[in-house]
Enzyme design. Structure first.
Site, PDB file in Angstrom:
ATOM      1  N   ASP A 167      22.920  43.116  90.374  1.00 28.09           N
ATOM      2  CA  ASP A 167      23.768  41.963  90.044  1.00 28.09           C
ATOM      3  C   ASP A 167      24.499  42.269  88.747  1.00 28.09           C
ATOM      4  OD1 ASP A 167      24.965  39.549  89.682  1.00 28.09           O
ATOM      5  OD2 ASP A 167      23.147  38.531  88.992  1.00 28.09           O
ATOM      6  N   PRO A 176      30.303  48.208  81.244  1.00 31.76           N
ATOM      7  CA  PRO A 176      28.940  48.728  81.271  1.00 31.76           C
ATOM      8  C   PRO A 176      28.378  49.022  82.662  1.00 31.76           C
ATOM      9  CG  PRO A 176      28.932  46.354  80.821  1.00 31.76           C
ATOM     10  CD  PRO A 176      30.378  46.770  80.968  1.00 31.76           C
TER      11      PRO A 176
HETATM   12  N1  SPD Z   1      27.021  38.413  88.419  1.00 30.89           N
HETATM   13  C1  SPD Z   1      28.059  39.383  88.465  1.00 30.89           C
HETATM   14  C2  SPD Z   1      29.138  38.981  89.405  1.00 30.89           C
HETATM   15  C3  SPD Z   1      30.421  39.670  89.111  1.00 30.89           C
HETATM   16  C4  SPD Z   1      31.509  39.106  89.900  1.00 30.89           C
HETATM   17  N2  SPD Z   1      32.770  39.323  89.328  1.00 30.89           N
HETATM   18  C5  SPD Z   1      33.699  38.405  89.813  1.00 30.89           C
HETATM   19  C6  SPD Z   1      35.103  38.592  89.314  1.00 30.89           C
HETATM   20  C7  SPD Z   1      35.987  37.538  89.881  1.00 30.89           C
HETATM   21  N3  SPD Z   1      37.352  37.719  89.618  1.00 30.89           N
END
Ligand code: SPD
Length: 309
Positions: A167, A176
């Site tokens: 995640d 990162p």
């Molecule tokens: N928890 C990390 C989820 C990352 C999702 N990024 C979404 C970007 C939307 N523009």
């Protein structure tokens, strides 16, 4: 953030976010709650009109109180349902704690390890976004490790993890997380998972970042025998979002009754989005959207990483 006063309607504060290299979105901000920079990334907590209170990292939406449950439930429960009896679950990233909140709903799980690089994400979201469910930090099954996920994983015994959930932020150049989307990382993950282990990862937007999404899927499929996608619409991401599940055992295709039974036996309740029937909707949506992908991805490697804007 931009102070726009071209027209009356556009007065006030706006957050901008690149949705793809050709789409820049602006959303209205009613309150700035926290703005800061850690060793690894920029952190923003704001109250927005369309999405409620939100966490952004490096100007990318991570969690909005309006719809974070859709992202987190879709990342976690399919993987645990596919496994069936997960005991040792590792989350790489997940600093806002909503992913571990979902994992903790499973009674079969007796160890949850969250490996987060940036402890300030946990601290700041605990302080300003406690609604995400930081009570889970008191769960006795939880072990918090502040370390780079790939390094930590490389030090674990082989075949020791039931479910590994990635995640992390999108693969941004200089960010990162881009080395957590490569063939070498998936190879390491495959070694550390048990034979019936399942990996789940967010996989960016299959509609706005077709090439990146398809590349992540291809890269996973170069290591794991089985890979399946689920797609869910996430309003605060302004997109259908891709979730990929991988295993070396043929356990990813599960019948609705099996999902229902596994959720029941494990006492998983309080779900606002995911359910056995929903699983199959997410699968159908993924199959349809994957047919629309026109660019063919490539294998992502440490020395040829891939980035979104
Ligand atoms: N928890 C990390 C989820 C990352 C999702 N990024 C979404 C970007 C939307 N523009």
């Amino acid at each position: 953030m931009t102070n726009n006063n071209n027209t009356d309607e556009a007065m006030g504060l706006w957050q901008s976010e690149w949705i793809s290299k050709d789409i820049l979105e602006f959303y209205r901000v009613s309150k700035i709650i926290y703005l800061g920079k850690t060793k690894y990334q920029k952190i923003t907590v704001i109250e927005t009109l369309p999405y409620g209170k939100c966490l952004l990292l490096d100007d990318k939406m991570q969690s909005s109180l309006k719809d974070e449950y859709i992202y987190h439930e879709t990342l976690v429960h399919p993987a645990l349902s596919m496994h069936g009896n997960p005991k040792r679950v590792v989350v790489v990233g997940g600093g806002e704690c909503a992913t571990i909140r979902e994992v903790a709903k499973w009674s079969s799980v007796d160890e949850i390890i969250m490996v987060e690089l940036d402890k300030e994400v946990i601290e700041i979201t605990s302080k300003y976004l406690g609604e995400l469910g930081h009570g889970v930090l008191d769960d006795p099954r939880l072990r918090l490790v502040i370390e780079e996920g790939r390094k930590w994983l490389s030090e674990q015994p082989n075949k020791s993890i039931d479910v590994l959930i990635i995640d992390v932020t999108d693969p941004l150049e200089g960010g990162p997380s881009y080395l957590l989307f490569t063939r070498e990382f998936y190879q390491l993950a495959s070694q550390k998972l048990k034979d019936d282990g399942v990996l789940a990862t967010q996989a960016t937007s299959p509609v706005h970042n077709e090439f990146v999404y398809d590349s992540i899927k291809k890269t996973l499929a170069s290591i794991f025998k089985y890979v399946i996608p689920l797609h869910a619409f996430i309003k605060s991401y302004s997109s259908i979002w891709g979730f990929l599940f991988a295993s070396n055992k043929n356990i990813l295709e599960i019948a609705p009754d099996t999902i229902k039974e596994r959720l029941r036996v494990n006492g998983v309740s309080d779900l606002k989005f995911y359910a056995a029937d929903m699983h199959f909707s997410l699968k159908c949506i993924a199959e349809k959207y994957e047919c629309l992908i026109s660019s063919t991805g490539r294998i992502i490697e440490d020395n040829s990483p891939i980035f979104v804007k």
